[in-house]
Write a protein that holds these residues in place. Structure first.
Motif, mmCIF file in Angstrom:
data_model
loop_
_atom_site.group_PDB
_atom_site.id
_atom_site.type_symbol
_atom_site.label_atom_id
_atom_site.label_comp_id
_atom_site.label_asym_id
_atom_site.label_seq_id
_atom_site.Cartn_x
_atom_site.Cartn_y
_atom_site.Cartn_z
ATOM 1 N N VAL A 25 -7.480 -5.546 -7.371
ATOM 2 C CA VAL A 25 -6.617 -4.369 -7.205
ATOM 3 C C VAL A 25 -6.741 -3.417 -8.378
ATOM 4 O O VAL A 25 -6.831 -2.204 -8.215
ATOM 5 C CB VAL A 25 -5.139 -4.818 -7.060
ATOM 6 C CG1 VAL A 25 -4.205 -3.628 -7.121
ATOM 7 C CG2 VAL A 25 -4.957 -5.544 -5.752
ATOM 8 N N ARG A 29 -8.709 1.023 -10.419
ATOM 9 C CA ARG A 29 -7.820 1.908 -11.181
ATOM 10 C C ARG A 29 -8.290 2.045 -12.619
ATOM 11 O O ARG A 29 -8.084 3.067 -13.263
ATOM 12 C CB ARG A 29 -6.393 1.368 -11.188
ATOM 13 C CG ARG A 29 -5.785 1.339 -9.806
ATOM 14 C CD ARG A 29 -4.349 0.879 -9.908
ATOM 15 N NE ARG A 29 -3.855 0.501 -8.586
ATOM 16 C CZ ARG A 29 -2.671 -0.021 -8.362
ATOM 17 N NH1 ARG A 29 -1.852 -0.230 -9.361
ATOM 18 N NH2 ARG A 29 -2.291 -0.349 -7.155
ATOM 19 N N SER A 68 2.015 6.767 -0.705
ATOM 20 C CA SER A 68 3.363 7.037 -1.190
ATOM 21 C C SER A 68 3.951 5.759 -1.778
ATOM 22 O O SER A 68 3.793 4.682 -1.208
ATOM 23 C CB SER A 68 4.239 7.531 -0.045
ATOM 24 O OG SER A 68 5.597 7.451 -0.434
ATOM 25 N N ASP A 69 4.613 5.910 -2.902
ATOM 26 C CA ASP A 69 5.272 4.767 -3.538
ATOM 27 C C ASP A 69 6.742 4.665 -3.153
ATOM 28 O O ASP A 69 7.443 3.784 -3.633
ATOM 29 C CB ASP A 69 5.160 4.869 -5.059
ATOM 30 C CG ASP A 69 3.733 4.624 -5.528
ATOM 31 O OD1 ASP A 69 2.921 4.131 -4.721
ATOM 32 O OD2 ASP A 69 3.425 4.939 -6.693
ATOM 33 N N ASP A 70 7.218 5.592 -2.345
ATOM 34 C CA ASP A 70 8.629 5.486 -1.950
ATOM 35 C C ASP A 70 8.860 5.906 -0.503
ATOM 36 O O ASP A 70 8.901 5.066 0.376
ATOM 37 C CB ASP A 70 9.544 6.266 -2.925
ATOM 38 C CG ASP A 70 8.967 7.601 -3.336
ATOM 39 O OD1 ASP A 70 8.392 8.287 -2.468
ATOM 40 O OD2 ASP A 70 9.093 7.975 -4.519
ATOM 41 N N PRO A 89 4.698 5.418 3.163
ATOM 42 C CA PRO A 89 4.951 4.472 2.066
ATOM 43 C C PRO A 89 4.065 3.229 2.166
ATOM 44 O O PRO A 89 4.012 2.583 3.219
ATOM 45 C CB PRO A 89 6.419 4.102 2.251
ATOM 46 C CG PRO A 89 6.997 5.196 3.070
ATOM 47 C CD PRO A 89 5.901 5.705 3.943
ATOM 48 N N GLY A 90 3.387 2.933 1.061
ATOM 49 C CA GLY A 90 2.586 1.715 1.004
ATOM 50 C C GLY A 90 1.333 1.727 1.842
ATOM 51 O O GLY A 90 0.656 0.707 1.967
ATOM 52 N N GLN A 91 1.001 2.847 2.457
ATOM 53 C CA GLN A 91 -0.226 2.938 3.246
ATOM 54 C C GLN A 91 -1.105 4.044 2.677
ATOM 55 O O GLN A 91 -0.633 4.914 1.973
ATOM 56 C CB GLN A 91 0.109 3.213 4.713
ATOM 57 C CG GLN A 91 0.949 2.103 5.331
ATOM 58 C CD GLN A 91 1.178 2.330 6.815
ATOM 59 O OE1 GLN A 91 0.260 2.512 7.579
ATOM 60 N NE2 GLN A 91 2.433 2.343 7.199
ATOM 61 N N TYR A 92 -2.369 3.967 3.032
ATOM 62 C CA TYR A 92 -3.309 4.930 2.459
ATOM 63 C C TYR A 92 -3.793 5.908 3.525
ATOM 64 O O TYR A 92 -4.077 5.523 4.660
ATOM 65 C CB TYR A 92 -4.497 4.204 1.837
ATOM 66 C CG TYR A 92 -4.192 3.664 0.466
ATOM 67 C CD1 TYR A 92 -4.577 4.355 -0.678
ATOM 68 C CD2 TYR A 92 -3.468 2.490 0.313
ATOM 69 C CE1 TYR A 92 -4.251 3.881 -1.941
ATOM 70 C CE2 TYR A 92 -3.138 2.001 -0.933
ATOM 71 C CZ TYR A 92 -3.545 2.701 -2.065
ATOM 72 O OH TYR A 92 -3.212 2.237 -3.313
ATOM 73 N N GLY B 43 1.089 -4.778 -7.261
ATOM 74 C CA GLY B 43 0.914 -4.126 -5.962
ATOM 75 C C GLY B 43 1.781 -2.890 -5.800
ATOM 76 O O GLY B 43 2.407 -2.409 -6.750
ATOM 77 N N THR B 44 1.830 -2.413 -4.566
ATOM 78 C CA THR B 44 2.603 -1.202 -4.277
ATOM 79 C C THR B 44 4.084 -1.420 -4.560
ATOM 80 O O THR B 44 4.617 -2.512 -4.306
ATOM 81 C CB THR B 44 2.419 -0.780 -2.803
ATOM 82 O OG1 THR B 44 3.276 0.337 -2.533
ATOM 83 C CG2 THR B 44 2.775 -1.897 -1.837
ATOM 84 N N PRO B 45 4.757 -0.408 -5.061
ATOM 85 C CA PRO B 45 6.197 -0.543 -5.261
ATOM 86 C C PRO B 45 6.999 -0.427 -3.960
ATOM 87 O O PRO B 45 8.218 -0.547 -3.978
ATOM 88 C CB PRO B 45 6.538 0.619 -6.203
ATOM 89 C CG PRO B 45 5.450 1.605 -6.046
ATOM 90 C CD PRO B 45 4.224 0.856 -5.607
ATOM 91 N N VAL B 46 6.290 -0.181 -2.869
ATOM 92 C CA VAL B 46 6.983 -0.068 -1.574
ATOM 93 C C VAL B 46 7.237 -1.478 -1.040
ATOM 94 O O VAL B 46 6.304 -2.194 -0.663
ATOM 95 C CB VAL B 46 6.133 0.730 -0.569
ATOM 96 C CG1 VAL B 46 6.823 0.819 0.781
ATOM 97 C CG2 VAL B 46 5.863 2.127 -1.125
ATOM 98 N N PHE B 376 -1.214 -6.499 -1.399
ATOM 99 C CA PHE B 376 -0.853 -5.640 -2.531
ATOM 100 C C PHE B 376 -0.530 -4.208 -2.093
ATOM 101 O O PHE B 376 -0.187 -3.386 -2.924
ATOM 102 C CB PHE B 376 -2.001 -5.592 -3.542
ATOM 103 C CG PHE B 376 -2.309 -6.916 -4.160
ATOM 104 C CD1 PHE B 376 -1.700 -7.298 -5.342
ATOM 105 C CD2 PHE B 376 -3.207 -7.790 -3.568
ATOM 106 C CE1 PHE B 376 -1.975 -8.527 -5.918
ATOM 107 C CE2 PHE B 376 -3.498 -9.021 -4.139
ATOM 108 C CZ PHE B 376 -2.876 -9.396 -5.315
ATOM 109 N N GLY B 377 -0.688 -3.912 -0.811
ATOM 110 C CA GLY B 377 -0.531 -2.525 -0.375
ATOM 111 C C GLY B 377 -1.601 -1.661 -1.009
ATOM 112 O O GLY B 377 -1.339 -0.535 -1.423
#
Lengths: 329, 460
Positions: A25, A29, A68-70, A89-92, B43-46, B376-377
């Motif tokens: 992951v 980054r 999106s993180d929220d 949220p949480g998807q790309y 991972g994702t904060p969602v 992990f999103g």
């Protein structure tokens, strides 16, 4: 002993295998290169776009990975024909874009994600390539030297909304010098009615009839298609604060009080009321253009200059008058 | 009623005597646990797209509260990954104990040999729960903290002191394990009495002494037994039984009930009601206050929750018991009577938790398929289910299911209250039966009130 060794190996595997996921992951980054640019969207109060500044080369396709993180956000690039996309949220969401011309572009959220939605702005610096041959034209409100922060209340207002339909029914043609787009953009309705009053041939008309004639003048400077474009832009960008009916009472209007910067945050004015005759009849289309372009200093009014094209802003300005004047029956 | 001893089956006995099945399952659980922590931190904060939230607080919780505890009692504790590293260090081996044991091996302090530490730990988690259940990083930190605490306690104190006296989850599993239709007991207590080595407690070359500090011959309820089957391995007389039994067999027995257990039952009941109101109710202000940990509004929420859990609900319950005592003419100490009748709250609380859990489990379980494919999103699609849409399950049947569960819990609690009352007043005669009814009635009305309140919160 063999059992213990095997158990230990399995235990290590149980811990190491999930940990290896972190590497997978984090590796993209941490790497400086990478094919795609990953952009995370968060509500403005949590930091907005991350990153919020990109530098890319003109003419080269850029692959964006948006997440999106929220909450649900949207992504669009101002003054471009790049199709806006939704970010869940949480998807790309992946998007490939190409900027042909150098310059600074703004990307922004297209969904009312929270009280600070309009603060979700990022910039894309496009470098290289050919510079535009013509210098950008200065906005009309600058050319006219308008102080768009100055009060612009009309000294008088009619008893009812000026009506272009009633104006047309008068069967009177306004003076030719008042009928062009240039006159419309640079004059206030108050200035227009003063000019009409100076016309001896129109002295038989009462005040309300003159206001109706002004409404006819204003209506003739736009089209149904332009008004429809303006309506859509208003619904997307303005209605949340200014209200669907333009009364300055949108669902986000109350929260703007705490969003304005500075010590006077709690005293920030409410969004403009486009149904207020005294306020609007003292404003010119150029002044409204300036407010949309630059935003309202010390208020919650965002700046749309980097977002909307000039034509879009004028469509919006034309549409705002529909809250003040009656254009159709 | 004759109870079926599953260990009479050579296959079952062989399976449970071997360490491999338990180890294999617990290592799988450990891998999932580590993945949950890693996903939570990296991972994702969602939350809905993070394995750390969905696998732990939706899938695991559903499996625990709806299946594992009601059917297997403390079965989860036997494979729980939380104490594993500490236990491995303590006993000097992953597979089996060795001579290279580590740690001070102190006895757990006598003053703390009760459920108060677990009660307080659960209450702390409860007031932080809205953040824990929705923010992957917070959830991961809590799991890490629990594991670190388990290691620390294992290195200082002997055996599974963390599981017995500290683990906030273990506390309520122990409480509700008493309803399970499965028990580990000895076949013949006289065999144990004549066995001077007591290898089940002190250990032998075949295994360690009971990690849960239980002497199997003295075991009369499930709450203290971790179902690790070490006693099965160390008993030289094949005297350990794993019996199928009627649900809730532990509950009506007098066992010198302590107030810490009564409070555990009341705390769990209050938590089920509070969670139903905060997480499922329509009150945005309460939800926001519970979420904003550290703010003044959260402090008010936390204070109100703790006051309700430790004072309000226990006070109301005690008043009902006092009323029952007066109506039934019972001359017994209030503390003892409260502790006795608190047993009736166990099926009531378990039903409350099951009904509450059904709401969010059925509405959120579909996220599990997405996070299994993309833990992990991070945009992965390992098993092709990452793009699965959110789909609530059995939405139409949910109110009926919840009502059924709550009504069953109420009926069970009422029946239990009547049996406890009959035992306390000697209900063999007509007069005794009348007194028992009078004694139990206020407790039943308390249970009815709680059930109606939860029904209203869940489906009202």
């Amino acid at each position: 002993m063999k059992a213990e060794l095997l158990a230990r190996l399995l235990a290590v595997a149980g811990i190491v295998v999930p940990l290896a996921g972190v590497g997978v992951v984090l590796a993209p980054r941490l790497s400086s290169g990478g094919e795609a640019i990953e952009i995370h969207a968060r509500v403005a109060e949590e930091g907005g776009w991350q990153p919020s500044e990109l530098v890319v080369a003109a003419g080269a396709p850029i692959r964006l990975r948006l997440t999106s993180d929220d909450v649900v956000h949207g992504f669009a690039v101002g003054q471009s024909d790049i199709q806006a996309v939704e970010i869940l949220p949480g998807q790309y969401t992946e998007l490939t874009v190409t900027f042909d011309r150098p310059g600074r572009y703004a990307y922004y959220c297209t969904r009312w994600c929270g009280a600070g939605h309009w603060r979700m702005r990022g910039t894309i610096e496009v470098v290289g390539g050919e510079l535009p041959s013509t210098a950008p034209q200065e906005p009309l409100y600058v050319a006219l030297g308008l102080d768009i922060d100055a009060p612009h209340l009309a000294p008088e207002a009619p008893g009812r909304r000026p009506s272009s339909v009633a104006g047309a029914a008068l069967g009177v043609e306004p003076p030719a010098e008042m009928t062009g787009r240039g006159y419309y953009e640079s004059h206030t309705p108050v200035q227009a009615i003063e000019s009409l009053r100076a016309e001896a041939s129109l002295s038989w008309m009462d005040d309300q009839e003159m206001w109706d004639l002004v409404a006819l003048l204003w209506r003739r400077n736009t089209t149904a298609e332009t008004l429809e474009t303006g309506r859509e832009l208003f619904a997307q960008n303005c209605a949340a604060c200014h209200g669907e009916a333009g009364g300055g009472d949108g669902v986000m209007a109350g929260s703007l009080l705490t969003l304005a910067d500075g010590p006077s945050a709690t005293e920030a004015p409410q969004p403009a009321d486009f149904t207020s005759l005294r306020s609007m009849l003292g404003a010119s289309p150029a002044l409204l253009q300036g407010k949309i372009l630059r935003g309202g200093m010390g208020t919650g009014m965002p700046y749309f200059g980097p977002i909307l094209t000039e034509a879009q802003i004028w469509s919006l300005v034309d549409y705002l008058w529909t809250f003040t004047m009656e254009y159709e029956e | 009623m004759k109870r079926l001893d599953l260990l009479r089956s050579p296959a079952v006995a062989s399976l449970l005597r071997s360490r491999w099945p338990t180890l294999a399952i617990s290592l799988l659980a450990l891998a999932g646990f580590v993945l949950a922590i890693v996903a939570g931190l990296a991972g994702t904060p969602v939350g809905s797209r993070n394995f750390g939230i969905i696998a732990v607080w939706i899938a695991w919780w559903a499996a625990l509260i709806l299946i594992a505890v009601p059917l297997l009692g403390r079965g989860w504790c036997s494979i729980c990954p939380l104490p594993l590293p500490g236990a491995w260090l303590q006993r000097g081996g992953v597979f089996a104990p060795s001579a290279r044991r580590r740690g001070l091996g102190l006895r757990w302090p006598r003053r703390l040999r009760n459920l108060w530490t677990q009660n307080i730990g659960f209450a702390i988690l409860a007031v932080l729960s809205t953040a824990i259940l929705t923010q992957p990083s917070v959830s991961a930190m809590v799991l890490l903290g629990l594991m670190a605490a388990a290691v620390g306690v294992s290195l200082v104190f002997e055996r599974r002191a963390f599981c017995s006296y500290v683990c906030p989850v273990g506390g309520f599993i122990g409480l509700y394990s008493q309803v399970a239709p499965l028990e580990i007991r000895v076949r013949d207590a006289s065999v144990c009495a004549g066995h001077s080595e007591k290898t089940c407690y002190f250990g032998s070359q075949h295994g360690e002494g009971c990690p849960w500090q239980v002497f199997p011959a003295g075991l009369n309820r499930n709450s203290a037994c971790g179902m690790c089957f070490e006693c099965l391995r160390t008993c030289p007389h094949d005297n350990i039984a794993l019996r199928l039994r009627p649900f809730g067999s532990d509950l009506p027995r007098p066992a010198g009930r302590r107030l810490d257990e009564a409070y555990k039952g009341l705390l769990m009941l209050a938590s089920a009601l509070a969670y139903s109101a905060v997480l499922l109710g329509p009150w945005g202000a309460i939800k926001t206050a519970a979420f904003r940990v550290g703010t003044p509004e959260w402090a008010i929420f936390a204070g109100a929750f703790l006051a309700a859990a430790f004072i309000g609900l226990p006070g109301a319950f005690a008043l009902h018991v006092v009323a029952g005592r007066a109506l039934g003419g019972l001359r017994r100490g209030l503390r003892e009577t409260v502790a006795e009748f608190a047993q009736a709250l166990i099926p009531l609380g378990l039903a409350g938790w099951a009904a509450f859990s059904l709401s969010f489990v059925l509405s959120n379980l579909s996220y599990l398929w997405a996070v299994l494919s993309d833990p992990f999103g991070a945009g992965w699609n390992l098993i092709g289910t990452a793009a699965g849409a959110w789909t609530p399950y059995l939405g139409g049947a949910l109110p009926a299911l919840q009502t059924g569960i709550l009504v069953c819990g109420l009926a069970w609690a009422a029946s239990l209250a009547r049996r406890i009352a009959a035992r306390l007043v000697g209900g063999g005669t007509l007069g005794g039966r009348r007194r028992a009814v009078a004694l139990a009635s206020p407790v039943v009305s308390f249970a009815l009130g709680v059930t109606v309140l939860q029904l209203w919160l869940l489906i009202g």
